[in-house]
Design an enzyme around this catalytic site. Structure first.
Site, PDB file in Angstrom:
ATOM      1  CG  HIS A 400      -1.751  -5.051  10.992  1.00 16.62           C
ATOM      2  ND1 HIS A 400      -2.785  -5.014  10.087  1.00 16.62           N
ATOM      3  CD2 HIS A 400      -0.646  -4.597  10.336  1.00 16.62           C
ATOM      4  CE1 HIS A 400      -2.336  -4.552   8.930  1.00 16.62           C
ATOM      5  NE2 HIS A 400      -1.045  -4.286   9.054  1.00 16.62           N
ATOM      6  CG  ASP A 434      -0.644   0.835   6.800  1.00 12.65           C
ATOM      7  OD1 ASP A 434       0.347   1.328   7.370  1.00 12.65           O
ATOM      8  OD2 ASP A 434      -0.624  -0.273   6.233  1.00 12.65           O
ATOM      9  CG  HIS A 436      -0.443  -3.758   4.848  1.00 15.34           C
ATOM     10  ND1 HIS A 436       0.595  -2.857   4.977  1.00 15.34           N
ATOM     11  CD2 HIS A 436      -0.029  -4.713   3.997  1.00 15.34           C
ATOM     12  CE1 HIS A 436       1.621  -3.266   4.245  1.00 15.34           C
ATOM     13  NE2 HIS A 436       1.260  -4.386   3.634  1.00 15.34           N
ATOM     14  CG  ASP A 523       2.212   1.043   4.324  1.00 14.26           C
ATOM     15  OD1 ASP A 523       1.378   1.964   4.237  1.00 14.26           O
ATOM     16  OD2 ASP A 523       2.055   0.069   5.072  1.00 14.26           O
TER      17      ASP A 523
END
Length: 590
Positions: A400, A434, A436, A523
């Site tokens: 990120h 991931d 996200h 995740d």
């Protein structure tokens, strides 16, 4: 611990260094070898079809570029036979098993295609045939070693005929049938002898000498010397298990951010905690033979600054150093960045550089983040040293962190730093698995055509970071078409996810990368506190199998995954699948 690998790519820096070291050993130990043969070794490796004999170089090293030994082989494609030209190990490593491992690997390579076997020259073990009779003992030890594999001198021919009268130390021609059990026929051996003498010794042997040796082969089949050093039953073959070997193709290089736990935010609900790494290692401990753990090396900050804005890097270093021990700075004021300038106060400036309210700065955040980059670059160097698979197990994560901002528990984009580094040696694809969106690498490479970025993630309508990850974000300028987002709905099971993975791999296949950097988050697993999907260990294994089957060198970089009770099983399943598929493929060479 060491590994055996086959070098064919002479452009990689580690390969160039080890080839140069092999050349130096050849010059020092084999003084009779023509200089042009040694100098031309890189070209022979890179262009095997341009020479009379194809050249194969096997090296034993420790992944840090420390050469422990090598085997140089030749193959005659027109006559289908192999020659073991040289096997050399460091003198201090005598008895270490490296020589046996190299010969075992050489036999394995030669056995992968039908041939007349593997030939080599060994100096005589009869003191009367040696210039220095004392050397016969060392020569006998070498012949005893090969005899354990069933390789023995060919007898009843004129191969040991002196070129000049009185010459001694004339080598036996030793033959290893590679456990085929097939006899060596006279006419075939005559062609092989001629090829060896003409192609390897044309600078020494006259046509008349060569014809005389060929004519001396009269037995059909050719006779092999009776075992002299081992019992006949044992001389037939030696199991590969007798000679220890650790191969790059058989292990996943593992680099762990050893001091990640200095970054420990103890506030309630902060899920990016040190137990994440311990949980994953617990899962990997069940398959220790799959991994080769190596320590991280230090790399200059220039690698980070190559993908991140200097102002962000300088701010993070200065701000983290200013925080009191045990305290944290949380961003809480967020300007419109394109129309503002950063405030002078370091606390207020957190919001200028951060994209959320839950990624704190503390005294150790910068140090841990830099450690994660060092681990990832160490793993990247392992890939450049011909490892098929490498895993950078780090925290804090990185995907990120954009060029000018941090957030999502991420400070530096570990995968992007490695991808930029690898891009100096060929095209790189980045795949983010991931839950996200991988906004960091998307932002960093958005206008570049040499690094393809692909991300499978929860749709930004409900998943962090909310403002990026849409399908219409495809890149800009020369990077247009080199960014692919595959957002998925809130409810996704294993089969649905695997379908998206295969779509991503199809795009990467079109791109034809030299390296793949995988931003791996667990995740996506069932019950993760930051996700909504339901992937189980069997699904992670299927993902690993799909990736391992591609044949690309893969650098895995750890990102998310916060349900510590399921992390061990999910990580173990993924890497078991990755390892199984990658090692099932024929040993690739780069």
């Amino acid at each position: 611990m060491f590994r055996i690998r086959h070098i064919t790519d002479v452009t990689l820096p580690t390969n160039q260094e080890e080839i140069a070291e092999v050349q130096a050993i050849l010059r020092m130990r084999f003084t009779g070898l023509p200089a042009h043969e040694i100098d031309g070794l890189p070209d022979k490796i890179a262009n095997p079809l341009a020479h009379k004999l194809s050249t194969f170089l096997l090296v034993a090293d420790d992944l840090r570029g420390n050469l422990k030994g090598f085997a140089l082989m030749s193959y005659a494609p027109d006559l289908d036979f192999w020659i073991l030209d040289f096997v050399a190990t460091g003198r201090a490593l005598k008895g270490s098993g490296i020589g046996g491992a190299l010969y075992t690997h050489a036999r394995k390579m030669a056995s992968e295609k039908p041939s007349a076997g593997l030939f080599m020259e060994c100096l005589p073990d009869d003191p009367a045939d040696c210039e220095d009779p004392a050397s016969a003992r060392e020569n006998a030890a070498r012949l005893k070693f090969y005899e354990r594999y069933g390789a023995r001198p060919i007898v009843g021919t004129g191969y040991e005929t002196p070129i000049s009268p009185g010459d001694k130390d004339l080598p036996h021609l030793v033959w290893d049938d590679l456990d085929s059990g097939e006899p060596l026929r006279r006419d075939r051996f005559r062609d092989i002898v001629r090829a060896i003498l003409e192609r390897k010794y044309e600078h020494l042997c006259t046509p008349e000498y060569i014809q005389g040796v060929v004519d001396s082969v009269t037995d059909d089949p050719v006779r092999i010397r009776e075992p002299r050093y081992t019992k006949p039953a044992r001389a037939a073959s030696v199991s590969a298990a007798k000679a220890p070997e650790v191969s790059a193709e058989d292990r996943i290089v593992l680099v762990v951010n050893e001091k990640h736990d200095i970054h420990h935010v103890r506030e309630r609900g902060y899920v990016e905690s040190p137990i994440r790494v311990r949980s994953i290692l617990k899962g990997l401990d069940a398959t220790p033979d799959h991994f080769w753990r190596i320590p991280a090396r230090d790399y200059p900050m220039s690698h980070i600054r190559a993908v991140h804005d200097d102002r962000l890097v300088n701010y993070l270093e200065k701000a983290c150093a200013s925080v009191e021990p045990g305290k944290s700075i949380y961003p809480y004021v967020f300007p419109v960045r394109n129309n503002t300038r950063p405030p002078k106060d370091l606390g207020y400036a957190a919001g200028y550089y951060c994209i959320d309210t839950f990624t704190p700065l503390n005294q150790n955040a910068f140090l841990a983040a830099r450690g994660a980059v060092n681990c990832t670059l160490t793993a990247a160097d392992a890939i450049l040293s011909d490892a098929r698979l490498a895993y950078s197990l780090v925290r804090p994560p990185g995907h990120h962190a954009e060029r000018s901002t941090f957030g999502g528990f991420c400070y530096f984009c570990n995968g992007a730093v490695a991808a930029h580094y690898l891009s100096g040696f060929g095209r790189v694809a980045m795949l983010d698995l991931d839950y996200h969106h991988g906004n960091g690498q998307q932002d960093i490479f958005y206008s570049r055509p040499d690094v393809l970025t692909v991300s499978i993630h929860g749709h930004p309508s409900f998943a962090y970071p909310f403002f990026t990850g849409f399908e219409d974000e495809v890149g800009e300028s020369t990077g247009t078409g080199f960014n692919l987002n595959l957002p998925l709905p809130e409810v996704v099971d294993g089969p649905r996810y695997l379908k998206a993975v295969k779509k991503a791999l199809a795009r990467i296949q079109e791109f034809a990368p030299r390296f793949l950097v995988l931003s791996m988050g667990f995740d996506t697993g069932k019950g993760d506190p930051t996700g909504t999907w339901t992937l189980a260990p069997a699904d992670f294994e299927a993902i690993g199998l799909a990736l391992g089957a591609t044949g690309w060198p893969i650098l895995v970089v750890q990102e998310g995954g916060y349900r510590t009770t399921s992390l061990p099983a999910n990580a173990r399943a993924f890497f078991s699948g990755l390892h199984a598929a990658a090692t099932a493929r024929p040993a690739g060479s780069r």
